[in-house]
Design a protein around this motif. Structure first.
Motif, PDB file in Angstrom:
ATOM      1  N   SER A 248     -75.445 -43.709  78.955  1.00 17.94           N
ATOM      2  CA  SER A 248     -74.471 -42.788  79.544  1.00 17.94           C
ATOM      3  C   SER A 248     -73.322 -42.624  78.565  1.00 17.94           C
ATOM      4  O   SER A 248     -73.301 -43.250  77.491  1.00 17.94           O
ATOM      5  CB  SER A 248     -73.945 -43.315  80.884  1.00 17.94           C
ATOM      6  OG  SER A 248     -73.149 -44.467  80.681  1.00 17.94           O
ATOM      7  N   CYS A 249     -72.351 -41.799  78.931  1.00 15.33           N
ATOM      8  CA  CYS A 249     -71.187 -41.569  78.057  1.00 15.33           C
ATOM      9  C   CYS A 249     -70.316 -42.817  77.906  1.00 15.33           C
ATOM     10  O   CYS A 249     -69.500 -42.890  76.992  1.00 15.33           O
ATOM     11  CB  CYS A 249     -70.346 -40.418  78.606  1.00 15.33           C
ATOM     12  SG  CYS A 249     -70.925 -38.779  78.063  1.00 15.33           S
ATOM     13  N   CYS A 254     -65.682 -41.723  71.476  1.00  9.53           N
ATOM     14  CA  CYS A 254     -65.308 -40.469  70.810  1.00  9.53           C
ATOM     15  C   CYS A 254     -63.972 -40.637  70.103  1.00  9.53           C
ATOM     16  O   CYS A 254     -63.063 -41.301  70.612  1.00  9.53           O
ATOM     17  CB  CYS A 254     -65.226 -39.328  71.825  1.00  9.53           C
ATOM     18  SG  CYS A 254     -66.803 -38.935  72.612  1.00  9.53           S
ATOM     19  N   CYS A 260     -66.614 -37.365  75.835  1.00 11.73           N
ATOM     20  CA  CYS A 260     -68.070 -37.371  75.844  1.00 11.73           C
ATOM     21  C   CYS A 260     -68.608 -36.525  76.995  1.00 11.73           C
ATOM     22  O   CYS A 260     -68.182 -36.675  78.141  1.00 11.73           O
ATOM     23  CB  CYS A 260     -68.591 -38.800  75.953  1.00 11.73           C
ATOM     24  SG  CYS A 260     -70.404 -38.900  76.007  1.00 11.73           S
ATOM     25  N   TRP A 262     -72.308 -35.388  78.763  1.00 16.16           N
ATOM     26  CA  TRP A 262     -73.683 -35.883  78.823  1.00 16.16           C
ATOM     27  C   TRP A 262     -74.686 -34.747  78.949  1.00 16.16           C
ATOM     28  O   TRP A 262     -74.537 -33.845  79.768  1.00 16.16           O
ATOM     29  CB  TRP A 262     -73.857 -36.841  79.995  1.00 16.16           C
ATOM     30  CG  TRP A 262     -75.156 -37.564  79.969  1.00 16.16           C
ATOM     31  CD1 TRP A 262     -76.223 -37.357  80.780  1.00 16.16           C
ATOM     32  CD2 TRP A 262     -75.533 -38.611  79.073  1.00 16.16           C
ATOM     33  NE1 TRP A 262     -77.254 -38.206  80.462  1.00 16.16           N
ATOM     34  CE2 TRP A 262     -76.855 -38.995  79.390  1.00 16.16           C
ATOM     35  CE3 TRP A 262     -74.888 -39.263  78.009  1.00 16.16           C
ATOM     36  CZ2 TRP A 262     -77.542 -40.000  78.731  1.00 16.16           C
ATOM     37  CZ3 TRP A 262     -75.571 -40.270  77.330  1.00 16.16           C
ATOM     38  CH2 TRP A 262     -76.876 -40.625  77.693  1.00 16.16           C
ATOM     39  N   GLY A 269     -75.501 -38.063  74.616  1.00 15.00           N
ATOM     40  CA  GLY A 269     -74.100 -37.699  74.785  1.00 15.00           C
ATOM     41  C   GLY A 269     -73.572 -36.965  73.578  1.00 15.00           C
ATOM     42  O   GLY A 269     -74.093 -37.108  72.459  1.00 15.00           O
ATOM     43  N   CYS A 271     -69.698 -35.642  71.802  1.00 19.27           N
ATOM     44  CA  CYS A 271     -68.234 -35.641  71.841  1.00 19.27           C
ATOM     45  C   CYS A 271     -67.724 -34.222  71.606  1.00 19.27           C
ATOM     46  O   CYS A 271     -68.088 -33.572  70.622  1.00 19.27           O
ATOM     47  CB  CYS A 271     -67.659 -36.579  70.791  1.00 19.27           C
ATOM     48  SG  CYS A 271     -68.042 -38.323  71.098  1.00 19.27           S
TER      49      CYS A 271
END
Length: 348
Positions: A248-249, A254, A260, A262, A269, A271
């Protein structure tokens, strides 16, 4: 006053003082301010240089150059320019009655306007242009011909050039790029001609690594651009550093002010900048996004993606299920087609 000075000062010093006063008075009459144009209000506008004589100012013979003889401090000049619409007592270098001996520079010519005043207008030499059809400009606009593009270039777009012949395309099919340039499709499916860098230096630092939107690790930005050119389609940067197996993010860091987003379809992910403010959208700026939703503009789509934390991409310009890309390409413009934003090849 002069009598008192003569009584108390040495005669030599007094003569030097009188000579200095005379010199300053003489310079005050001769020195003035040179301006690049005389406005419709009759005042001098766009200061070129202060402390110039009229002869020095008007020597170039440029149309519109004007002069004022008042030797005033910079604070007064600033007040005239900002609050008064220019400097008063404006003296144009040329009489302004005809185009005789007026030099407008290359690609421009002198023309009398409706008020019988000479003015320089864009008039590029189009006699050597062989292609008479529309051309796609480097600004993403379609111009009715190369001459129309040259006029737009003259009117304040000096970096504008022809990318390729024909209307701007949504695909690299039928796009013939000049020279050694290669056709690349950007994030919004607009075709552009770019020059590919075939040689890239070896990476010397881990900080140069980039994770592409395709999930591939690139040794540097140069290597990513090279891959983009070879692929013919924008790849973009997901985030800095090597790609990781993120669930996941929360697993992705970032840099800067990026957030981030998704991509649930690819399980990756990306950025993206989420601090962009959107101007009021025009009707021709709407886009159909990857969630099959119509947004007023690409900017509005990005704002929605940031608020949801999910990745959204442009499927095509215009509302969803209303205008096909082929129909969109057939719409004619007068000098140019509807503006299409040029996304950087490296945009996420």
């Amino acid at each position: 006053m002069l009598g008192m000075l003569n009584h108390h000062l040495h005669p030599g010093i007094f003569l030097f003082f009188m000579w200095l006063c005379h010199l300053m008075e003489h310079q005050k009459v001769q020195a003035g301010n040179c301006w690049l144009q005389q406005g419709r209000n009759g005042r001098c506008q766009v200061l070129y240089m202060s402390g110039m004589s009229k002869e020095e100012c008007c020597r170039g013979g440029r149309l519109g150059t004007s002069w004022t003889e008042e030797d005033v401090p910079n604070s007064t000049l600033f007040k005239w320019i900002i609050f008064n619409g220019g400097a008063p007592n404006c003296i144009p270098c040329k009489g302004g009655e005809s185009c005789e001996n007026v030099d407008c520079g290359p690609g421009r010519r002198c023309k009398m306007n409706r008020r019988s005043k000479p003015r320089c207008v864009c008039a590029p030499d189009c006699s050597n242009i062989t292609w008479k059809g529309p051309v796609c400009g480097s600004d993403g606009k379609t111009y009715k011909d190369e001459c129309a593009l040259l006029k737009a270039k003259c009117r304040g777009h000096p970096d504008l050039d022809v990318q390729y012949q024909g209307k701007c395309k949504k695909t690299c099919r039928e796009v013939l790029c000049p020279g050694s340039s290669t056709c690349v499709v950007d994030q919004t499916n607009n075709a552009y001609c770019v020059t590919c860098n075939r040689l890239c230096p070896e990476a010397t630092s881990p900080e140069q690594y980039l994770c592409g939107n395709d999930g591939i690790i690139y040794a540097s930005a140069c290597h990513l651009r090279k891959a983009t050119c070879l692929l013919g389609k924008s790849i973009g940067v997901a985030y800095e550093g090597k790609c990781i197996k993120a669930k996941s993010c929360e697993d992705i860091q970032c840099s800067g002010e990026k957030k981030c987003l998704w991509d649930s379809r690819m399980g990756r992910g990306r950025c993206s900048l989420c601090n962009e403010s959107c101007h009021e959208s025009r009707t021709d700026e709407s886009v159909c996004a990857s969630d099959n939703t119509t947004y007023p503009s690409e900017c509005a789509m990005k704002q929605a993606a940031c608020s949801k934390g999910v990745l959204l991409e442009v499927k095509h310009s215009g509302p969803c299920n209303s205008i096909t890309e082929d129909q969109e390409e057939d719409e004619e413009g007068e000098d140019y087609m509807a503006y299409v934003h040029l996304s950087s090849v490296l945009d996420g």
